[in-house]
Design a protein around this motif. Structure first.
Motif, PDB file in Angstrom:
ATOM      1  N   ASN A 277      26.670  29.265  22.082  1.00 44.81           N
ATOM      2  CA  ASN A 277      26.900  28.208  21.097  1.00 44.81           C
ATOM      3  C   ASN A 277      25.811  27.144  21.113  1.00 44.81           C
ATOM      4  N   ASN A 278      24.710  27.404  21.831  1.00 48.81           N
ATOM      5  CA  ASN A 278      23.617  26.438  21.924  1.00 48.81           C
ATOM      6  C   ASN A 278      22.303  27.038  21.421  1.00 48.81           C
ATOM      7  N   ASN A 279      22.387  27.913  20.434  1.00 51.43           N
ATOM      8  CA  ASN A 279      21.225  28.468  19.747  1.00 51.43           C
ATOM      9  C   ASN A 279      20.326  29.310  20.653  1.00 51.43           C
ATOM     10  N   ALA A 280      20.918  29.986  21.593  1.00 52.17           N
ATOM     11  CA  ALA A 280      20.178  30.950  22.406  1.00 52.17           C
ATOM     12  C   ALA A 280      20.754  32.337  22.147  1.00 52.17           C
ATOM     13  N   ASN A 281      19.875  33.326  22.060  1.00 59.35           N
ATOM     14  CA  ASN A 281      20.329  34.694  21.809  1.00 59.35           C
ATOM     15  C   ASN A 281      19.417  35.670  22.534  1.00 59.35           C
ATOM     16  N   GLU A 282      19.926  36.861  22.667  1.00 57.34           N
ATOM     17  CA  GLU A 282      19.181  37.892  23.398  1.00 57.34           C
ATOM     18  C   GLU A 282      19.511  39.255  22.808  1.00 57.34           C
ATOM     19  N   ILE A 283      18.464  40.042  22.588  1.00 60.14           N
ATOM     20  CA  ILE A 283      18.605  41.415  22.110  1.00 60.14           C
ATOM     21  C   ILE A 283      18.227  42.343  23.253  1.00 60.14           C
ATOM     22  N   ASN A 284      19.123  43.274  23.554  1.00 65.45           N
ATOM     23  CA  ASN A 284      18.907  44.217  24.655  1.00 65.45           C
ATOM     24  C   ASN A 284      19.026  45.647  24.147  1.00 65.45           C
TER      25      ASN A 284
END
Length: 592
Positions: A277-284
């Protein structure tokens, strides 16, 4: 000619003898015969008789037999005897039916036997027949259960769970699993919500192959409620919210049997999108392509191609974190032992590492006592998704370093009869770039954990597990893991890790319609770092849960669970107390 002469002589002699016999018979019939009269009389005294009579003298009282010869011509061929007769029985001895026991023979004889040694050598040794479990040709776990479980408990705890299954194993199978639970504790901002939904399918339409696919969504919302009350800051719920979401897809192809070249394979692709919810994302993305070539019945060659790719994006930076490896190995399997000899060249963000992949086992006494050992090397991927699953109160990472682990181990495992199993192992470990969790040193942010990396951390570990199962009526499993960190290079302690863990699970079918269960957890305290950069330790934790389920109708059960039965306010992570005593009850409805 001679035979005829003999026959004539025999006939002549026979006729002559017959003629002589007939002549004698005729001569005897012409003679006069006398009749003999025999009579027994009692005599009182001696007396002589004459005149053609002859008497026997005897004493008084004796019997005398008188024979009279008569000149009268009697009937030819007859004799008349006169005598007095008194019948009597012969005295017999009485039979004794009570036999006396024979005298006991107390003599002992020493018998010596000379038996020569028999040295027999058989070229064939029979192998005991043991039934083996049928190996499933599918890696998809399918249970034809369709149920709904719903309940409610204190701490405002709603609970919902469902499992649905459709299809047929010969064609296509589909399963749906969902779970939701939330609670709100007595500490300010102490609340969480967890939800999980998974759709899975297995498709057997391809010849000698099986296609597996699944889609998963996970929700984990909580607050950083472990604030320092002495900080003097007023926090809002939005400023402490820590929400994670995961969308994941997994697809794999599994060959059921060997092809014409004796090769089996199981390629797999797993892709996920993780965000907070703090604008961090990750693609794995994880790609695996294991291939097995059977050289003989006891030897096979394995080749694994692996890729673990991550792309992390935050407000101010973007980080790529990739691991690529090749894992060739030869596996040798015999009746009493199995050995895997291999290596695993690995590139960790372009840094090369040559890792061992050697392990094996040897049966000392069939399945009762099996010796295991090996030397393994592998990487632990430290991305945002994995670190948040381990500690949900972390700050957004700004650096990722994967942990390289080298493990040398030896152990024993086995099973006793049909019910008891055990597994014990001693390991020596070396961690390179091990993740540590420490509280932020700022007073207003002490509820947030920062990530540190220990360059070198050495430890030894003792682990064990025992289990007892009696069909579906009773099962119990207990496990222990003790890790002693012996040395580290940069930091004084392994912050955030638990040295001793003891767990236990018990399930018991008390009656036909009553089921009992229990879970036990014990953890020693973990080291943490205070704001003054000194080290402290949390207290030990003991948690006991018990539950019961009762079958009311054929498709309806009621259940009651008691969690943290002794209401222990322990901390897994520093400053974060767990919920106290929690009770949840509800119903379970089955559709089959």
């Amino acid at each position: 000619m001679i035979k005829n002469v003999i026959k004539i002589l025999f006939l002549f002699s026979f006729m002559l003898s017959c003629t002589v016999v007939n002549a004698q018979r005729k001569r005897s019939t012409n003679k006069a015969k006398h009749v003999v009269h025999v009579k027994k009389e009692k005599k009182k005294g001696p007396k002589s008789q004459g005149g053609g009579e002859r008497g026997n003298e005897s004493s008084s009282g004796e019997q005398t037999t008188v024979v009279k010869l008569s000149n009268d011509t009697p009937r030819l061929g007859s004799v008349t005897v006169f005598a007095s007769f008194k019948p009597s029985l012969r005295s017999a001895a009485k039979i004794n039916f009570t036999a006396s026991a024979p005298e006991m023979d107390t003599n002992r004889f020493t018998l010596n036997y000379n038996i020569p040694a028999q040295n027999l050598i058989f070229s064939y040794q029979p192998v005991p027949i043991k039934p083996l479990a049928l190996t499933s040709d599918s890696e998809f776990t399918w249970q034809n259960h369709q149920y709904i479980k719903a309940g409610f408990g204190n701490f405002t705890t709603p609970y919902f769970e469902t499992g649905l299954a459709f299809g047929h194993p010969s064609n296509a199978l589909y399963t749906i699993f969902g779970k939701f639970v939330s609670s709100k504790g007595s500490i300010p901002f102490q609340e969480y919500t967890k939800a999980n939904l998974k759709l899975s399918g297995a498709f057997a339409g391809i010849t000698n192959h099986e296609l597996l696919a699944s889609i998963t969504y996970n929700l984990c919302n909580q607050n950083k409620y472990g604030v320092n009350p002495k900080s003097g800051y007023a926090f809002s719920k939005d400023s402490l919210a820590q929400n994670f979401n995961l969308i994941e897809a997994d697809i794999s192809l599994h060959s059921k049997t060997e092809n014409s070249y004796g090769v089996t394979y199981h390629p797999q692709i797993k892709a996920s999108y993780f965000f907070d919810n703090n604008n961090a994302n990750e693609i794995n993305a994880i790609i695996k392509a294991p291939i097995t070539k059977n050289i003989s019945d006891a030897t096979s060659f394995n080749l694994g191609l692996n890729a673990d790719i991550s792309s992390y994006t935050a407000k101010q930076f973007k980080i790529a974190n990739n691991i690529f490896s090749i894992a060739p190995s030869i596996k040798i399997k015999a009746r009493d032992y199995a050995i895997n000899l291999g290596v695993q060249p690995t590139w960790d963000n372009s840094v090369f590492a040559f890792l061992p992949n050697i392990f094996g086992e040897y049966k000392l006494t069939d399945e009762t006592l099996i010796l295991t050992g090996g030397w393994l090397g592998y990487f632990q991927k430290n991305n945002y998704k994995n670190l948040a699953a381990l500690n949900p109160f972390i700050e957004q990472p700004s650096l990722f370093q994967n942990t390289k682990i080298s493990e040398i181990f030896a152990g024993l495992k086995g099973s006793v009869e049909k019910h008891f199993t055990y597994n014990a192992q001693l390991s020596f470990l070396k961690f390179t770039n091990q993740v540590l969790f420490v509280n932020d040193s700022a007073s207003q942010k002490s509820q947030t954990f920062n990530i540190l990396y220990e360059p070198v951390l050495n430890a030894f570990r003792i682990s064990g597990e025992v289990g007892y199962t009696e069909k579906e009526k009773f099962s119990a499993i207990a496990a222990l893991k003790y890790t002693q960190f012996t040395s580290q290079q940069l930091y004084p302690k392994a912050y955030g890790y638990i040295p001793l863990e003891i767990t236990g699970t018990l399930k018991y079918k008390l009656m036909k319609d009553i089921f009992l269960k229990s879970d036990l957890f014990f953890m020693s305290g973990s080291d943490y770092r205070v704001q003054t950069i000194q080290t402290a330790k949390t207290g030990a934790a003991f948690d006991l849960n018990i539950g019961a389920e009762y079958k009311v109708l054929s498709k309806l059960n009621v259940y009651l669970d008691f969690n943290n039965l002794f209401n222990n306010q322990y901390q897994r992570w520093n400053q974060y107390n767990v919920l106290g005593f929690n009770i949840v009850g509800g119903v379970v409805y089955s559709f089959h």
